[in-house]
Design an enzyme around this catalytic site. Structure first.
Site, PDB file in Angstrom:
ATOM      1  N   GLU A  42      47.182 -22.098  51.995  1.00 55.76           N
ATOM      2  CA  GLU A  42      48.384 -21.298  52.258  1.00 55.76           C
ATOM      3  C   GLU A  42      48.793 -20.685  50.921  1.00 55.76           C
ATOM      4  O   GLU A  42      49.259 -21.400  50.023  1.00 55.76           O
ATOM      5  CB  GLU A  42      49.536 -22.160  52.814  1.00 55.76           C
ATOM      6  CG  GLU A  42      50.762 -21.286  53.101  1.00 55.76           C
ATOM      7  CD  GLU A  42      52.068 -22.052  53.370  1.00 55.76           C
ATOM      8  OE1 GLU A  42      52.206 -23.158  53.286  1.00 55.76           O
ATOM      9  OE2 GLU A  42      53.002 -21.481  53.638  1.00 55.76           O
ATOM     10  N   ASP A  67      51.161 -22.147  45.056  1.00 51.23           N
ATOM     11  CA  ASP A  67      52.304 -21.378  44.545  1.00 51.23           C
ATOM     12  C   ASP A  67      52.458 -21.698  43.060  1.00 51.23           C
ATOM     13  O   ASP A  67      51.966 -22.715  42.573  1.00 51.23           O
ATOM     14  CB  ASP A  67      53.595 -21.734  45.294  1.00 51.23           C
ATOM     15  CG  ASP A  67      54.631 -20.624  45.262  1.00 51.23           C
ATOM     16  OD1 ASP A  67      54.886 -20.001  46.308  1.00 51.23           O
ATOM     17  OD2 ASP A  67      55.186 -20.367  44.173  1.00 51.23           O
ATOM     18  N   ASP A 116      55.642 -11.902  48.549  1.00 53.65           N
ATOM     19  CA  ASP A 116      56.516 -10.838  48.044  1.00 53.65           C
ATOM     20  C   ASP A 116      55.869  -9.506  48.424  1.00 53.65           C
ATOM     21  O   ASP A 116      54.698  -9.283  48.090  1.00 53.65           O
ATOM     22  CB  ASP A 116      56.615 -10.926  46.506  1.00 53.65           C
ATOM     23  CG  ASP A 116      57.218 -12.254  46.076  1.00 53.65           C
ATOM     24  OD1 ASP A 116      58.192 -12.681  46.706  1.00 53.65           O
ATOM     25  OD2 ASP A 116      56.694 -12.866  45.125  1.00 53.65           O
ATOM     26  N   ASP A 152      57.430 -10.210  57.251  1.00 54.72           N
ATOM     27  CA  ASP A 152      58.460  -9.440  57.958  1.00 54.72           C
ATOM     28  C   ASP A 152      58.593  -8.063  57.311  1.00 54.72           C
ATOM     29  O   ASP A 152      59.492  -7.302  57.668  1.00 54.72           O
ATOM     30  CB  ASP A 152      59.812 -10.174  57.941  1.00 54.72           C
ATOM     31  CG  ASP A 152      60.341 -10.351  56.532  1.00 54.72           C
ATOM     32  OD1 ASP A 152      59.598 -10.102  55.561  1.00 54.72           O
ATOM     33  OD2 ASP A 152      61.520 -10.748  56.389  1.00 54.72           O
ATOM     34  N   THR A 192      58.968 -20.224  58.373  1.00 60.87           N
ATOM     35  CA  THR A 192      59.096 -20.535  56.947  1.00 60.87           C
ATOM     36  C   THR A 192      60.520 -20.222  56.473  1.00 60.87           C
ATOM     37  O   THR A 192      61.296 -19.559  57.170  1.00 60.87           O
ATOM     38  CB  THR A 192      58.102 -19.728  56.090  1.00 60.87           C
ATOM     39  OG1 THR A 192      58.593 -18.394  55.968  1.00 60.87           O
ATOM     40  CG2 THR A 192      56.709 -19.727  56.675  1.00 60.87           C
ATOM     41  N   TYR A 194      61.478 -18.209  53.998  1.00 63.57           N
ATOM     42  CA  TYR A 194      61.731 -16.770  53.825  1.00 63.57           C
ATOM     43  C   TYR A 194      61.797 -16.039  55.154  1.00 63.57           C
ATOM     44  O   TYR A 194      62.522 -15.059  55.293  1.00 63.57           O
ATOM     45  CB  TYR A 194      60.682 -16.142  52.892  1.00 63.57           C
ATOM     46  CG  TYR A 194      61.153 -16.167  51.461  1.00 63.57           C
ATOM     47  CD1 TYR A 194      60.989 -17.310  50.692  1.00 63.57           C
ATOM     48  CD2 TYR A 194      61.826 -15.091  50.902  1.00 63.57           C
ATOM     49  CE1 TYR A 194      61.461 -17.368  49.387  1.00 63.57           C
ATOM     50  CE2 TYR A 194      62.295 -15.131  49.607  1.00 63.57           C
ATOM     51  CZ  TYR A 194      62.115 -16.271  48.851  1.00 63.57           C
ATOM     52  OH  TYR A 194      62.602 -16.319  47.565  1.00 63.57           O
ATOM     53  N   GLU A 195      61.063 -16.528  56.126  1.00 62.46           N
ATOM     54  CA  GLU A 195      61.097 -15.923  57.453  1.00 62.46           C
ATOM     55  C   GLU A 195      62.533 -15.962  57.985  1.00 62.46           C
ATOM     56  O   GLU A 195      63.038 -14.984  58.524  1.00 62.46           O
ATOM     57  CB  GLU A 195      60.154 -16.706  58.368  1.00 62.46           C
ATOM     58  CG  GLU A 195      59.995 -16.128  59.744  1.00 62.46           C
ATOM     59  CD  GLU A 195      58.791 -16.737  60.469  1.00 62.46           C
ATOM     60  OE1 GLU A 195      58.288 -17.798  60.047  1.00 62.46           O
ATOM     61  OE2 GLU A 195      58.362 -16.135  61.445  1.00 62.46           O
TER      62      GLU A 195
HETATM   63  C1  LIG Z   1      58.766 -14.634  49.276  1.00 58.35           C
HETATM   64  S1  LIG Z   1      58.223 -16.209  48.764  1.00 58.35           S
HETATM   65  C2  LIG Z   1      57.542 -16.882  50.276  1.00 58.35           C
HETATM   66  C3  LIG Z   1      57.500 -18.364  50.265  1.00 58.35           C
HETATM   67  C4  LIG Z   1      57.098 -19.028  51.590  1.00 58.35           C
HETATM   68  N1  LIG Z   1      55.773 -18.661  52.002  1.00 58.35           N
HETATM   69  C5  LIG Z   1      58.070 -18.692  52.682  1.00 58.35           C
HETATM   70  O1  LIG Z   1      57.716 -17.942  53.596  1.00 58.35           O
HETATM   71  O2  LIG Z   1      59.196 -19.207  52.617  1.00 58.35           O
HETATM   72  C6  LIG Z   1      56.778 -15.808  47.859  1.00 58.35           C
HETATM   73  C7  LIG Z   1      56.214 -16.937  47.025  1.00 58.35           C
HETATM   74  O3  LIG Z   1      55.043 -16.474  46.378  1.00 58.35           O
HETATM   75  C8  LIG Z   1      54.957 -17.060  45.099  1.00 58.35           C
HETATM   76  N2  LIG Z   1      54.101 -16.188  44.280  1.00 58.35           N
HETATM   77  C9  LIG Z   1      54.224 -14.848  44.131  1.00 58.35           C
HETATM   78  N3  LIG Z   1      53.238 -14.374  43.349  1.00 58.35           N
HETATM   79  C10 LIG Z   1      52.470 -15.434  43.003  1.00 58.35           C
HETATM   80  C11 LIG Z   1      51.301 -15.596  42.209  1.00 58.35           C
HETATM   81  N4  LIG Z   1      50.707 -14.562  41.621  1.00 58.35           N
HETATM   82  N5  LIG Z   1      50.775 -16.836  42.074  1.00 58.35           N
HETATM   83  C12 LIG Z   1      51.375 -17.908  42.657  1.00 58.35           C
HETATM   84  N6  LIG Z   1      52.481 -17.810  43.436  1.00 58.35           N
HETATM   85  C13 LIG Z   1      53.018 -16.606  43.604  1.00 58.35           C
HETATM   86  C14 LIG Z   1      56.391 -17.149  44.629  1.00 58.35           C
HETATM   87  O4  LIG Z   1      56.551 -18.158  43.658  1.00 58.35           O
HETATM   88  C15 LIG Z   1      57.135 -17.446  45.934  1.00 58.35           C
HETATM   89  O5  LIG Z   1      57.334 -18.845  46.123  1.00 58.35           O
END
Ligand SMILES: C[S@@+](CC[C@H](N)C(=O)[O-])C[C@H]1O[C@@H](n2cnc3c(N)ncnc32)[C@H](O)[C@@H]1O
Length: 237
Positions: A42, A67, A116, A152, A192, A194-195
């Protein structure tokens, strides 16, 4: 750093299911899990709802949440420790270096959960479904291994569809409204953090399931960049 964040960073140092920038782990995941079950990742897992949920649903498979942020991984890792979910682990690394942590074909499937969207066109290369990343995934995925994107963000979804079209990738499943489907699968029902935030404000969850070819992806990257600039050009009124 806030006190809670510091405590969580300290706590994961002693968690047996969290690996932080581990050296020499590629090719050795079967030793870590003590079995040869398929490994699912994941990516951008945050608090790891998919890693926790899927490892509970499928004890005969292994799941690794990836992550950078240790204080977020902490949440999922703690749940898995409490539930004794030994088929789940968390890997704290930069996804840009993912191929350094797995041998070729060591990974069966990849989930990318609400990454992101990198909305600025100039940051399109940082989107986790950009061919730059797909080439990394290709190095570690088994042949025909599935990639699942749940998002989303209409911008990221449209971008991924463009990549799929331009690089002629096979699509296996597609939804523009995951929860509108009365026969939604158990996998897609996992929600999740963020969802729940509904940052895009659409109240719709989008899903794409696709795979990569065995041959290297062609280099259409410059063409992709031009198309993205055109499609995502702000409309001036
Ligand atoms: C918008 S959050 C989504 C988290 C989770 N999947 C959710 O839906 O709640 C995006 C996550 O991607 C991680 N992330 C972004 N770019 C990354 C990278 N290059 N390497 C590791 N993690 C990364 C961020 O730390 C963050 O926790």
């Amino acid at each position: 750093m806030a006190q809670k964040k510091i405590q969580r960073f300290e706590a994961i140092n002693s968690f047996a299911n969290v690996l932080q920038y581990p050296e020499g782990i590629s090719g050795k995941w079967k030793d870590f899990f003590k079995n040869e079950n398929p490994i699912n990742l994941e990516l951008a897992c945050g608090k790891g709802e998919y890693t926790v949920g899927l490892s509970g649903l499928y004890p005969e498979r292994n799941f690794i949440g990836v992550d950078l942020k240790g204080n977020r991984l902490y949440i999922g890792a703690l749940k898995c420790l409490k539930n004794n979910q030994q088929n789940a682990a968390f890997l704290r690394i930069q996804i840009d270096k993912i191929n350094e942590y797995f041998f070729p074909a060591e990974v069966a499937e990849i989930w990318i959960t609400f990454p992101d969207p990198q909305l600025r066109t100039s940051r399109a290369k940082k989107r986790l479904t950009h061919p730059r990343f797909l080439r990394l995934y290709q190095k570690i995925l088994k042949s025909h291994g599935l990639i699942h994107l749940k998002t989303d963000s209409p911008v990221l979804f449209r971008f991924t569809k463009l990549v799929i079209e331009l690089y002629q990738l096979p699509v296996h499943a597609y939804s523009e409204d995951v929860y509108g489907d009365p026969e939604i699968s158990r996998e897609l029902s996992i929600r999740t953090h963020y969802e729940g935030l509904d940052i895009a404000g659409t109240r719709k969850t989008l899903y794409l399931q696709f795979s990569l070819p065995e041959s290297p992806l062609p280099d259409h990257d410059a063409q992709l960049q031009e198309l993205v600039k055109e499609i995502e050009k702000p409309i001036l009124v």
